[in-house]
Design a protein around this motif. Structure first.
Motif, short mmCIF file in Angstrom:
data_model
loop_
_atom_site.label_atom_id
_atom_site.label_comp_id
_atom_site.label_asym_id
_atom_site.label_seq_id
_atom_site.Cartn_x
_atom_site.Cartn_y
_atom_site.Cartn_z
N GLN A 56 0.83 -1.20 0.00
CA GLN A 56 0.00 0.00 0.00
C GLN A 56 0.87 1.25 0.00
N PRO A 57 0.41 2.32 -0.67
CA PRO A 57 1.13 3.59 -0.58
C PRO A 57 1.23 4.02 0.89
N ALA A 58 2.43 4.41 1.28
CA ALA A 58 2.70 4.78 2.67
C ALA A 58 3.48 6.09 2.71
N TYR A 59 3.23 6.88 3.75
CA TYR A 59 3.80 8.21 3.88
C TYR A 59 4.48 8.32 5.24
N LEU A 60 5.78 8.63 5.20
CA LEU A 60 6.60 8.66 6.40
C LEU A 60 7.28 10.02 6.53
N LEU A 72 -2.48 4.27 2.64
CA LEU A 72 -3.71 4.39 1.89
C LEU A 72 -4.03 3.05 1.24
N GLY A 73 -5.29 2.66 1.26
CA GLY A 73 -5.62 1.38 0.67
C GLY A 73 -7.10 1.16 0.50
N VAL A 74 -7.42 -0.08 0.12
CA VAL A 74 -8.79 -0.50 -0.13
C VAL A 74 -9.13 -1.61 0.86
N PRO A 75 -10.06 -1.34 1.78
CA PRO A 75 -10.45 -2.39 2.73
C PRO A 75 -11.28 -3.47 2.05
N LYS A 76 -11.37 -4.61 2.68
CA LYS A 76 -12.14 -5.73 2.13
C LYS A 76 -13.61 -5.38 1.95
N THR A 77 -14.10 -4.42 2.74
CA THR A 77 -15.51 -4.02 2.66
C THR A 77 -15.79 -3.08 1.50
N GLY A 78 -14.75 -2.65 0.77
CA GLY A 78 -14.92 -1.74 -0.36
C GLY A 78 -14.64 -0.30 0.03
N GLY A 79 -14.75 0.58 -0.94
CA GLY A 79 -14.42 1.98 -0.71
C GLY A 79 -12.91 2.14 -0.62
N PHE A 80 -12.48 3.09 0.19
CA PHE A 80 -11.04 3.30 0.39
C PHE A 80 -10.81 3.75 1.81
N ALA A 81 -9.54 3.71 2.24
CA ALA A 81 -9.25 3.96 3.64
C ALA A 81 -7.92 4.66 3.82
N LEU A 82 -7.82 5.36 4.95
CA LEU A 82 -6.58 5.94 5.43
C LEU A 82 -6.26 5.19 6.73
N GLY A 106 -12.07 0.06 13.44
CA GLY A 106 -11.35 -0.29 14.66
C GLY A 106 -10.52 0.87 15.15
N ASN A 107 -9.28 0.58 15.54
CA ASN A 107 -8.39 1.62 16.05
C ASN A 107 -7.29 1.96 15.05
N ARG A 108 -7.55 1.66 13.75
CA ARG A 108 -6.49 1.89 12.78
C ARG A 108 -6.90 2.55 11.48
N ALA A 109 -8.19 2.85 11.26
CA ALA A 109 -8.55 3.35 9.93
C ALA A 109 -9.73 4.31 9.95
N LEU A 111 -12.58 5.06 7.17
CA LEU A 111 -13.11 4.39 5.98
C LEU A 111 -14.00 5.35 5.20
N PHE A 112 -13.91 5.26 3.88
CA PHE A 112 -14.66 6.17 3.02
C PHE A 112 -15.37 5.42 1.92
N ASP A 113 -16.51 5.97 1.54
CA ASP A 113 -17.27 5.47 0.40
C ASP A 113 -16.87 6.32 -0.81
N GLU A 114 -16.83 5.71 -1.97
CA GLU A 114 -16.41 6.43 -3.17
C GLU A 114 -17.28 7.65 -3.48
N LYS A 115 -18.53 7.62 -3.08
CA LYS A 115 -19.46 8.70 -3.43
C LYS A 115 -19.56 9.80 -2.37
N GLN A 116 -18.98 9.59 -1.20
CA GLN A 116 -19.14 10.57 -0.14
C GLN A 116 -18.25 11.79 -0.35
N VAL A 117 -18.71 12.91 0.18
CA VAL A 117 -17.90 14.12 0.20
C VAL A 117 -17.01 14.02 1.43
N LEU A 118 -15.72 14.18 1.24
CA LEU A 118 -14.79 14.06 2.36
C LEU A 118 -14.88 15.28 3.26
N PRO A 119 -14.99 15.08 4.57
CA PRO A 119 -15.01 16.20 5.51
C PRO A 119 -13.59 16.75 5.67
N LYS A 120 -13.24 17.70 4.84
CA LYS A 120 -11.84 18.12 4.68
C LYS A 120 -11.19 18.67 5.94
#
Length: 140
Positions: A56-60, A72-82, A106-109, A111-120
């Protein structure tokens, strides 16, 4: 308006982004842009290294060591995640501030849906806190 995110730092990260489904890729690229923009605006963070961790793309923050790794990645449930390290307090602290603004994994992510507006604004706060996580207790 902040500068756009820099070009990909290596071919493997570019390939990882190219492999994401189109809608997912668009959301992940927005998160990538926010990571670089937030780092640029946050004192003591320094250079961001973009690499792959667990495919996964990672930022250090390799020079300042101010932050925990963001992935950054794609969870098994779909959408995308940080994602952040599960032993940090970042997700639980953010959940207490913004209980309904995000879907939490959980305590690590976040999660976002592809159609949602991100709360910037709340998302940028989360990214800033991740990029400065190891400065907790010192000056931020």
């Amino acid at each position: 308006m902040p500068d756009p995110a820099p070009p990909f730092q290596n071919a493997q990260v570019a390939a990882a982004f190219a492999g994401f489904p189109t809608g997912t890729r668009a959301g992940l690229l927005v998160l990538r842009d926010m990571i670089f923009a937030t780092a640029d605006e946050t004192p003591l963070v320094g250079r961001i290294e973009e690499t792959l961790k667990w495919g996964q793309p990672a930022y250090l923050t390799p020079d300042s060591k101010s932050g925990t790794t963001i992935r950054l990645g794609v969870p098994k449930t779909g959408g995308f995640a940080l994602y952040v390290h599960c032993q940090t307090t970042l997700v639980s602290e953010h959940r207490s501030l913004f209980p309904t603004d995000f879907t939490y994994g959980g305590n690590r992510a976040l999660l976002f849906d592809e159609k949602q507006v991100l709360p910037k604004a709340p998302l940028r706060l989360f990214i800033r806190n991740a990029l400065t996580y190891h400065l907790k207790g010192s000056q931020k």
